[in-house]
Write a protein that holds these residues in place. Structure first.
Motif, PDB file in Angstrom:
ATOM      1  N   ARG A  65      53.561   0.184  43.411  1.00 33.44           N
ATOM      2  CA  ARG A  65      52.486   1.174  43.378  1.00 33.44           C
ATOM      3  C   ARG A  65      53.066   2.571  43.235  1.00 33.44           C
ATOM      4  O   ARG A  65      54.161   2.859  43.716  1.00 33.44           O
ATOM      5  CB  ARG A  65      51.643   1.088  44.643  1.00 33.44           C
ATOM      6  N   ASN A  66      52.296   3.459  42.591  1.00 31.86           N
ATOM      7  CA  ASN A  66      52.666   4.860  42.369  1.00 31.86           C
ATOM      8  C   ASN A  66      54.027   4.985  41.692  1.00 31.86           C
ATOM      9  O   ASN A  66      54.850   5.814  42.054  1.00 31.86           O
ATOM     10  CB  ASN A  66      52.618   5.646  43.679  1.00 31.86           C
ATOM     11  N   ILE A  67      54.227   4.177  40.652  1.00 26.88           N
ATOM     12  CA  ILE A  67      55.511   4.181  39.958  1.00 26.88           C
ATOM     13  C   ILE A  67      55.795   5.518  39.271  1.00 26.88           C
ATOM     14  O   ILE A  67      56.951   5.855  39.052  1.00 26.88           O
ATOM     15  CB  ILE A  67      55.611   3.024  38.941  1.00 26.88           C
ATOM     16  N   HIS A  68      54.756   6.295  38.968  1.00 23.28           N
ATOM     17  CA  HIS A  68      54.995   7.591  38.328  1.00 23.28           C
ATOM     18  C   HIS A  68      55.788   8.531  39.238  1.00 23.28           C
ATOM     19  O   HIS A  68      56.477   9.423  38.759  1.00 23.28           O
ATOM     20  CB  HIS A  68      53.675   8.237  37.902  1.00 23.28           C
ATOM     21  N   LEU A  69      55.705   8.331  40.549  1.00 18.98           N
ATOM     22  CA  LEU A  69      56.438   9.190  41.469  1.00 18.98           C
ATOM     23  C   LEU A  69      57.943   8.905  41.439  1.00 18.98           C
ATOM     24  O   LEU A  69      58.728   9.706  41.920  1.00 18.98           O
ATOM     25  CB  LEU A  69      55.910   9.021  42.892  1.00 18.98           C
ATOM     26  N   ARG A  70      58.323   7.763  40.849  1.00 17.22           N
ATOM     27  CA  ARG A  70      59.738   7.414  40.735  1.00 17.22           C
ATOM     28  C   ARG A  70      60.371   8.000  39.483  1.00 17.22           C
ATOM     29  O   ARG A  70      61.585   8.022  39.363  1.00 17.22           O
ATOM     30  CB  ARG A  70      59.893   5.898  40.689  1.00 17.22           C
ATOM     31  N   ALA A  71      59.557   8.421  38.514  1.00 15.69           N
ATOM     32  CA  ALA A  71      60.069   8.903  37.231  1.00 15.69           C
ATOM     33  C   ALA A  71      60.832  10.211  37.425  1.00 15.69           C
ATOM     34  O   ALA A  71      60.285  11.194  37.909  1.00 15.69           O
ATOM     35  CB  ALA A  71      58.925   9.095  36.244  1.00 15.69           C
ATOM     36  N   LYS A  72      62.089  10.199  37.039  1.00 19.53           N
ATOM     37  CA  LYS A  72      62.941  11.370  37.239  1.00 19.53           C
ATOM     38  C   LYS A  72      62.641  12.486  36.242  1.00 19.53           C
ATOM     39  O   LYS A  72      62.793  13.653  36.547  1.00 19.53           O
ATOM     40  CB  LYS A  72      64.406  10.953  37.140  1.00 19.53           C
ATOM     41  N   LYS A  80      50.912  16.196  37.922  1.00 17.90           N
ATOM     42  CA  LYS A  80      49.599  16.640  38.401  1.00 17.90           C
ATOM     43  C   LYS A  80      48.460  15.882  37.703  1.00 17.90           C
ATOM     44  O   LYS A  80      47.427  15.606  38.311  1.00 17.90           O
ATOM     45  CB  LYS A  80      49.448  18.143  38.142  1.00 17.90           C
ATOM     46  N   ALA A  81      48.662  15.521  36.445  1.00 16.06           N
ATOM     47  CA  ALA A  81      47.614  14.838  35.678  1.00 16.06           C
ATOM     48  C   ALA A  81      47.468  13.373  36.075  1.00 16.06           C
ATOM     49  O   ALA A  81      46.410  12.790  35.903  1.00 16.06           O
ATOM     50  CB  ALA A  81      47.918  14.931  34.185  1.00 16.06           C
ATOM     51  N   ILE A  82      48.542  12.770  36.606  1.00 20.56           N
ATOM     52  CA  ILE A  82      48.513  11.348  36.945  1.00 20.56           C
ATOM     53  C   ILE A  82      47.941  11.175  38.355  1.00 20.56           C
ATOM     54  O   ILE A  82      48.470  11.723  39.316  1.00 20.56           O
ATOM     55  CB  ILE A  82      49.913  10.729  36.835  1.00 20.56           C
ATOM     56  N   LYS A  83      46.882  10.406  38.450  1.00 25.14           N
ATOM     57  CA  LYS A  83      46.184  10.208  39.727  1.00 25.14           C
ATOM     58  C   LYS A  83      46.688   8.991  40.493  1.00 25.14           C
ATOM     59  O   LYS A  83      46.566   8.932  41.706  1.00 25.14           O
ATOM     60  CB  LYS A  83      44.678  10.050  39.479  1.00 25.14           C
ATOM     61  N   GLY A  84      47.227   8.019  39.801  1.00 25.69           N
ATOM     62  CA  GLY A  84      47.749   6.818  40.431  1.00 25.69           C
ATOM     63  C   GLY A  84      48.359   5.927  39.372  1.00 25.69           C
ATOM     64  O   GLY A  84      48.014   6.025  38.196  1.00 25.69           O
ATOM     65  N   SER A  85      49.288   5.080  39.777  1.00 27.98           N
ATOM     66  CA  SER A  85      49.919   4.178  38.819  1.00 27.98           C
ATOM     67  C   SER A  85      50.337   2.896  39.522  1.00 27.98           C
ATOM     68  O   SER A  85      50.491   2.858  40.742  1.00 27.98           O
ATOM     69  CB  SER A  85      51.129   4.846  38.163  1.00 27.98           C
ATOM     70  N   ARG A  86      50.516   1.856  38.727  1.00 29.99           N
ATOM     71  CA  ARG A  86      50.900   0.575  39.292  1.00 29.99           C
ATOM     72  C   ARG A  86      51.493  -0.308  38.203  1.00 29.99           C
ATOM     73  O   ARG A  86      51.091  -0.238  37.039  1.00 29.99           O
ATOM     74  CB  ARG A  86      49.682  -0.122  39.886  1.00 29.99           C
ATOM     75  N   ALA A  87      52.450  -1.113  38.596  1.00 33.09           N
ATOM     76  CA  ALA A  87      53.000  -2.149  37.722  1.00 33.09           C
ATOM     77  C   ALA A  87      52.857  -3.475  38.448  1.00 33.09           C
ATOM     78  O   ALA A  87      53.089  -3.552  39.661  1.00 33.09           O
ATOM     79  CB  ALA A  87      54.466  -1.879  37.414  1.00 33.09           C
ATOM     80  N   THR A  88      52.445  -4.502  37.731  1.00 30.39           N
ATOM     81  CA  THR A  88      52.414  -5.849  38.288  1.00 30.39           C
ATOM     82  C   THR A  88      53.280  -6.742  37.415  1.00 30.39           C
ATOM     83  O   THR A  88      53.421  -6.511  36.204  1.00 30.39           O
ATOM     84  CB  THR A  88      50.988  -6.441  38.351  1.00 30.39           C
ATOM     85  N   TYR A  89      53.870  -7.746  38.051  1.00 26.12           N
ATOM     86  CA  TYR A  89      54.772  -8.661  37.353  1.00 26.12           C
ATOM     87  C   TYR A  89      54.502 -10.063  37.861  1.00 26.12           C
ATOM     88  O   TYR A  89      54.507 -10.296  39.067  1.00 26.12           O
ATOM     89  CB  TYR A  89      56.220  -8.249  37.647  1.00 26.12           C
ATOM     90  N   HIS A 189      62.566   4.764  33.159  1.00 26.68           N
ATOM     91  CA  HIS A 189      62.504   5.995  33.964  1.00 26.68           C
ATOM     92  C   HIS A 189      61.757   5.773  35.284  1.00 26.68           C
ATOM     93  O   HIS A 189      62.073   6.391  36.285  1.00 26.68           O
ATOM     94  CB  HIS A 189      61.830   7.137  33.190  1.00 26.68           C
ATOM     95  N   MET A 190      60.745   4.908  35.249  1.00 24.60           N
ATOM     96  CA  MET A 190      59.973   4.648  36.452  1.00 24.60           C
ATOM     97  C   MET A 190      60.604   3.566  37.333  1.00 24.60           C
ATOM     98  O   MET A 190      60.070   3.228  38.384  1.00 24.60           O
ATOM     99  CB  MET A 190      58.529   4.287  36.095  1.00 24.60           C
ATOM    100  N   GLY A 191      61.724   3.023  36.877  1.00 23.37           N
ATOM    101  CA  GLY A 191      62.435   2.060  37.705  1.00 23.37           C
ATOM    102  C   GLY A 191      61.781   0.698  37.776  1.00 23.37           C
ATOM    103  O   GLY A 191      61.886   0.010  38.789  1.00 23.37           O
ATOM    104  N   VAL A 192      61.114   0.279  36.709  1.00 28.06           N
ATOM    105  CA  VAL A 192      60.477  -1.031  36.701  1.00 28.06           C
ATOM    106  C   VAL A 192      61.544  -2.072  36.358  1.00 28.06           C
ATOM    107  O   VAL A 192      61.833  -2.317  35.193  1.00 28.06           O
ATOM    108  CB  VAL A 192      59.278  -1.088  35.714  1.00 28.06           C
ATOM    109  N   LYS A 193      62.137  -2.629  37.380  1.00 28.90           N
ATOM    110  CA  LYS A 193      63.168  -3.650  37.221  1.00 28.90           C
ATOM    111  C   LYS A 193      62.582  -5.010  37.535  1.00 28.90           C
ATOM    112  O   LYS A 193      61.553  -5.113  38.199  1.00 28.90           O
ATOM    113  CB  LYS A 193      64.339  -3.352  38.156  1.00 28.90           C
TER     114      LYS A 193
END
Length: 196
Positions: A65-72, A80-89, A189-193
């Protein structure tokens, strides 16, 4: 005869209107995981990103959850424009996306390249303008150096509408290989491993 023609035209216009309303509803649909009230915690500080994969609510897959906060490399303006993010696998299939409002991005704060990209995206997908909209990617994956990368059948999602990468790239006036490369770079960049 003229009366029948006018009635037929009126019915056709109503059907077109209903069809357009349905498409608009689907293009602006927000995912069920998104909660506007949970966008930030008390005091306006952003929510935190998951440190690692956690089980999804149904227990069938894993999520970040909130993977955008991991993006360097994400600028404060875009953050500021991104309200929430998520990756599912789950079983080699990924869906990663964010709810964003491009109207919250001051164009003067963007680089020329980012401003041009957002302009092309807004023209290609009008539902992206001035409202919270879900934008994501989904599809089977390949793993490269531990990072999740999009497989050949990957699709771009806007709301509940899904586009092939070829169609999305064509609408935006860019090369499909560039779009795929940009999306894969964002996943890195978001660290989706790959989950362990």
């Amino acid at each position: 005869m003229l009366r029948k023609l006018l009635i037929g035209l009126a019915v056709l216009l109503i059907l077109v209107g209903v069809g357009l309303a349905y498409l608009w509803h689907e293009a602006t649909a927000l995912p069920e995981w998104y909660d506007p009230a949970a966008v930030s915690v008390e005091g306006g500080a952003p929510a935190v990103a998951d440190a690692d994969w956690t089980p999804t609510a149904d227990g069938q897959g894993q999520q970040l959850r909130n993977i955008h906060l991991r993006a360097k490399k994400l600028s404060p303006t875009m953050r500021k424009a991104i309200k929430g993010s998520r990756a599912t696998y789950q079983d080699g299939h990924v869906e990663a996306g964010m709810v964003a409002n491009l109207g919250d991005v001051p164009r003067q704060d963007l680089s020329k390249g980012d401003a041009s990209f957002l302009e092309k995206a807004s023209e290609a997908f009008p539902s992206l303008r001035e409202r919270d909209v879900y934008v994501g990617v989904e599809g089977d994956t390949v793993i490269q150096d531990g990072n999740v990368q999009l497989g050949p059948g990957a699709r771009l999602k806007i709301g509940n509408i899904s586009y092939s990468l070829a169609d999305a790239a064509k609408r935006m006036g860019i090369d499909e290989a560039r779009l795929r490369s940009d999306l894969n770079a964002e996943l890195v960049h978001m660290g989706v491993k790959a989950p362990k």
